[in-house]
Design a protein around this motif. Structure first.
Motif, short mmCIF file in Angstrom:
data_model
loop_
_atom_site.label_atom_id
_atom_site.label_comp_id
_atom_site.label_asym_id
_atom_site.label_seq_id
_atom_site.Cartn_x
_atom_site.Cartn_y
_atom_site.Cartn_z
N TYR A 203 0.83 -1.20 0.00
CA TYR A 203 0.00 0.00 0.00
C TYR A 203 0.86 1.25 0.00
O TYR A 203 1.94 1.28 0.59
N ASP B 294 -2.96 0.26 -4.08
CA ASP B 294 -2.78 -1.08 -3.54
C ASP B 294 -2.26 -1.96 -4.68
O ASP B 294 -2.93 -2.12 -5.70
N ALA C 269 4.83 1.92 -1.75
CA ALA C 269 4.23 0.59 -1.86
C ALA C 269 5.21 -0.49 -2.26
O ALA C 269 5.05 -1.66 -1.87
N SER D 259 -2.29 -5.03 -5.70
CA SER D 259 -3.14 -6.14 -5.26
C SER D 259 -3.41 -7.19 -6.32
O SER D 259 -4.04 -8.19 -6.03
#
Length: 192
Positions: free
Chosen positions: A91, A108, A177, A110
């Motif tokens: 993040y 993010d 991140a 992800s």
């Protein structure tokens, strides 16, 4: 070493990207769109990424294909350089001011691509770049990098300041991140 080289060749563009996520912020950017070059140099500097980008696109049509394909190729290179994403913070978020403008970036890494881009521009163009192409660049990057990206230009008067704050915030959030903080995957699922 978290480095990658990616090439994308279509009938509209030929794009080459080299990235080093653990670089010094050095860059050589040649997209044919001066304003996009300026913004990508900022991404390299503020993200501390070494970044080489070359794009030969159909600028006689307009800059849309070049901006989008640079975003696609940069996203692919970013994702490739991250590898299995083991140990990354995942993040990143922060606010960046640029004179009277303020932008918030939150992201993010992800593998679930999504873009929220909230910016209102008064001008149709900045330099030779259409302001509509900024969203296309970020959407292409998010999709190929597998990043959930929220960029919100909260306020500002000068369009140059607004988009520059957005690119700087994007770069600094990415820098945060990708930091390696552990030896494990930062997900309760065990995979990103």
């Amino acid at each position: 070493m978290r480095k990658a080289k990616v090439e994308r060749n279509t009938l509209e563009t030929k794009v080459k990207v080299e990235i080093d996520l653990d670089g010094k912020g050095e860059s050589q950017i040649r997209t044919g769109i001066g304003f996009l070059d300026h913004m990508l140099n900022l991404v390299a500097f503020h993200g501390s990424f070494d970044l080489n980008i070359e794009c030969n696109g159909d600028l006689h049509v307009d800059g849309h294909h070049s901006a989008e394909d640079v975003g696609i190729t940069l996203g692919q290179a970013f994702n490739k350089a991250l590898g299995n994403k083991k140990g990354i913070k995942r993040y990143g978020s922060l606010y960046i001011p640029m004179d009277e403008a303020l932008c918030r970036a939150a992201l993010d890494i992800s593998s679930r691509p999504y873009l929220v881009f909230d910016a209102d521009f008064k001008s149709e163009r900045l330099g030779e770049m259409s302001t509509q192409d900024f969203k296309e660049f970020f959407r292409a990057f998010a999709n190929e990098a597998g990043v959930t990206l929220h960029l919100n230009v909260l306020y500002g008067e000068n369009d140059h300041h607004k988009i520059e704050a957005a690119f700087k915030a994007f770069a600094r959030a990415l820098k945060e991140a990708v930091q390696v903080q552990s030896g494990t995957i930062s997900s309760s699922k065990g995979v990103l």
